[in-house]
Write a protein that holds these residues in place. Sequence first.
Motif, PDB file in Angstrom:
ATOM      1  N   ALA A  66       0.029  -1.156  -3.147  1.00 38.41           N
ATOM      2  CA  ALA A  66      -0.190   0.235  -3.538  1.00 38.41           C
ATOM      3  C   ALA A  66      -0.506   1.085  -2.312  1.00 38.41           C
ATOM      4  O   ALA A  66       0.000   2.212  -2.161  1.00 38.41           O
ATOM      5  N   LEU A  67      -1.334   0.565  -1.421  1.00 39.49           N
ATOM      6  CA  LEU A  67      -1.644   1.280  -0.181  1.00 39.49           C
ATOM      7  C   LEU A  67      -0.392   1.423   0.686  1.00 39.49           C
ATOM      8  O   LEU A  67      -0.163   2.477   1.296  1.00 39.49           O
ATOM      9  N   ALA A  68       0.406   0.352   0.736  1.00 37.65           N
ATOM     10  CA  ALA A  68       1.637   0.405   1.531  1.00 37.65           C
ATOM     11  C   ALA A  68       2.586   1.469   0.993  1.00 37.65           C
ATOM     12  O   ALA A  68       3.190   2.230   1.761  1.00 37.65           O
ATOM     13  N   LEU A  69       2.724   1.551  -0.329  1.00 34.35           N
ATOM     14  CA  LEU A  69       3.598   2.561  -0.918  1.00 34.35           C
ATOM     15  C   LEU A  69       3.067   3.976  -0.691  1.00 34.35           C
ATOM     16  O   LEU A  69       3.852   4.918  -0.488  1.00 34.35           O
ATOM     17  N   GLU A  70       1.762   4.134  -0.727  1.00 32.13           N
ATOM     18  CA  GLU A  70       1.175   5.452  -0.454  1.00 32.13           C
ATOM     19  C   GLU A  70       1.462   5.881   0.981  1.00 32.13           C
ATOM     20  O   GLU A  70       1.845   7.029   1.236  1.00 32.13           O
TER      21      GLU A  70
ATOM     22  N   LEU B 268      12.736  -2.012   0.282  1.00 30.11           N
ATOM     23  CA  LEU B 268      13.165  -3.316  -0.217  1.00 30.11           C
ATOM     24  C   LEU B 268      12.188  -4.414   0.210  1.00 30.11           C
ATOM     25  O   LEU B 268      11.921  -5.351  -0.547  1.00 30.11           O
ATOM     26  N   GLY B 269      11.683  -4.302   1.433  1.00 22.16           N
ATOM     27  CA  GLY B 269      10.721  -5.294   1.909  1.00 22.16           C
ATOM     28  C   GLY B 269       9.444  -5.300   1.084  1.00 22.16           C
ATOM     29  O   GLY B 269       8.920  -6.364   0.726  1.00 22.16           O
ATOM     30  N   ILE B 270       8.922  -4.116   0.773  1.00 20.33           N
ATOM     31  CA  ILE B 270       7.710  -4.017  -0.041  1.00 20.33           C
ATOM     32  C   ILE B 270       7.946  -4.598  -1.431  1.00 20.33           C
ATOM     33  O   ILE B 270       7.132  -5.375  -1.950  1.00 20.33           O
ATOM     34  N   LEU B 271       9.076  -4.244  -2.040  1.00 26.76           N
ATOM     35  CA  LEU B 271       9.395  -4.753  -3.373  1.00 26.76           C
ATOM     36  C   LEU B 271       9.584  -6.263  -3.364  1.00 26.76           C
ATOM     37  O   LEU B 271       9.154  -6.968  -4.286  1.00 26.76           O
ATOM     38  N   GLN B 272      10.205  -6.777  -2.305  1.00 26.20           N
ATOM     39  CA  GLN B 272      10.463  -8.215  -2.255  1.00 26.20           C
ATOM     40  C   GLN B 272       9.172  -9.017  -2.134  1.00 26.20           C
ATOM     41  O   GLN B 272       9.023 -10.056  -2.779  1.00 26.20           O
ATOM     42  N   ILE B 273       8.249  -8.562  -1.305  1.00 30.91           N
ATOM     43  CA  ILE B 273       6.970  -9.264  -1.173  1.00 30.91           C
ATOM     44  C   ILE B 273       6.256  -9.324  -2.521  1.00 30.91           C
ATOM     45  O   ILE B 273       5.715 -10.365  -2.919  1.00 30.91           O
ATOM     46  N   TRP B 274       6.263  -8.213  -3.255  1.00 32.53           N
ATOM     47  CA  TRP B 274       5.630  -8.179  -4.565  1.00 32.53           C
ATOM     48  C   TRP B 274       6.300  -9.160  -5.527  1.00 32.53           C
ATOM     49  O   TRP B 274       5.630  -9.986  -6.165  1.00 32.53           O
ATOM     50  N   LEU B 275       7.619  -9.109  -5.634  1.00 33.02           N
ATOM     51  CA  LEU B 275       8.337  -9.975  -6.553  1.00 33.02           C
ATOM     52  C   LEU B 275       8.169 -11.447  -6.186  1.00 33.02           C
ATOM     53  O   LEU B 275       8.039 -12.313  -7.062  1.00 33.02           O
ATOM     54  N   PHE B 276       8.165 -11.719  -4.886  1.00 37.42           N
ATOM     55  CA  PHE B 276       8.048 -13.108  -4.434  1.00 37.42           C
ATOM     56  C   PHE B 276       6.705 -13.705  -4.846  1.00 37.42           C
ATOM     57  O   PHE B 276       6.641 -14.808  -5.409  1.00 37.42           O
TER      58      PHE B 276
ATOM     59  N   LEU C 128       0.981  -6.213   8.553  1.00 42.39           N
ATOM     60  CA  LEU C 128       2.291  -6.051   9.194  1.00 42.39           C
ATOM     61  C   LEU C 128       3.082  -4.928   8.538  1.00 42.39           C
ATOM     62  O   LEU C 128       3.780  -4.163   9.205  1.00 42.39           O
ATOM     63  N   GLU C 129       2.982  -4.815   7.214  1.00 50.05           N
ATOM     64  CA  GLU C 129       3.655  -3.723   6.513  1.00 50.05           C
ATOM     65  C   GLU C 129       3.106  -2.366   6.963  1.00 50.05           C
ATOM     66  O   GLU C 129       3.874  -1.423   7.197  1.00 50.05           O
ATOM     67  N   PHE C 130       1.782  -2.262   7.073  1.00 48.45           N
ATOM     68  CA  PHE C 130       1.184  -1.006   7.519  1.00 48.45           C
ATOM     69  C   PHE C 130       1.653  -0.648   8.923  1.00 48.45           C
ATOM     70  O   PHE C 130       1.932   0.517   9.229  1.00 48.45           O
ATOM     71  N   ALA C 131       1.741  -1.663   9.778  1.00 44.21           N
ATOM     72  CA  ALA C 131       2.217  -1.424  11.147  1.00 44.21           C
ATOM     73  C   ALA C 131       3.662  -0.950  11.141  1.00 44.21           C
ATOM     74  O   ALA C 131       4.034  -0.039  11.889  1.00 44.21           O
ATOM     75  N   MET C 132       4.499  -1.552  10.289  1.00 41.82           N
ATOM     76  CA  MET C 132       5.899  -1.144  10.209  1.00 41.82           C
ATOM     77  C   MET C 132       6.033   0.304   9.734  1.00 41.82           C
ATOM     78  O   MET C 132       6.843   1.071  10.261  1.00 41.82           O
TER      79      MET C 132
END
Length: 217
Positions: free
Chosen positions: A25-29, A60-68, A94-98
Motif C-alpha cells: 500500500a505504501l509502495a502504491l502511494e 507489474l512488479g508491485i502486483l507480482q510480489i503481492w500475487l506471489f 527495494l521497491e521504495f528505492a526503485m
Amino acid sequence: MQQTTDRARELLPTVVITVLSMIQALALELYWTRFRESDYLWQSGWEAALGWVQLAVMLLGILQIWLFYVSLVLRFSWMPTMEDTLAPFIIGLLEFAMIDLMGSDDLGAWFLMLAAVFAVSIGASHLVFRRARRDPLNDYFFSNMAAATWRDYLSSLMVVALLIMVGSGLWLSGHAGAFALAGLLFALAALSYQLVLIHRYWLVMPPSATSLDNVNE
C-alpha cells in the motif's frame, strides 16, 4: 513445542499478508505520487517513452510480489523462520528505492534495484519451497515432483544477469535511449511471463521451474 509449531504455522499467513499489504500500500502511494509529479510523461521524446514503460514495469512488479506471496501462504504450510518475515521488508525497501529512482536520469541504478528484487525474490521462494517440501501437508503438490537442480535456475540467473548488465551499462554511459528502452521492454516481458506462470499456478497446474516459482525444490 508441537503446540507452538502449530500456532506459528497457523498465524504465518495472517502475519505475512498483513505486513505485505501495508508495504505494498505504501509502495502504491509512493508510485502514484511519483506519477503525478512526473510532468515529462506528457511531453514527446525518449524521456516520455521511457517513463511510460518504466511505470508499467514498476506496477507489474508491485502486483507480482503481492500475487506471489498471497499464492504461497494460501497454498502451502511450512514452519516459518526469521527469513520469511524479513524478506517482505527487504523487497519493500527495494521497491521504495526503485520508485524514488524512477526517471531517465537514474535508469542505471533503477535497473540494478530491479535485479536485486528478482534476486531476493528467487532466494526467498527457494527457501520457502524447500521448507514446504518437508511438511507432509504439502505432499499433494510435491509428492510427484523431483527436487530442483541448479539447472532449473538458469533462466532466473540469466534474467538477473541481463538486468545487471543493462543497469551497469546505463550507469557507466549516462545515456538513456534505445538501449534503455530495449532493457525496459525486456523487463516488462520478463514480468509479464512471470504473471502468466502465477496464473498457471493458481489453476493448480504445477509450473515448470522458473525465476520466481521453482516449486520443485
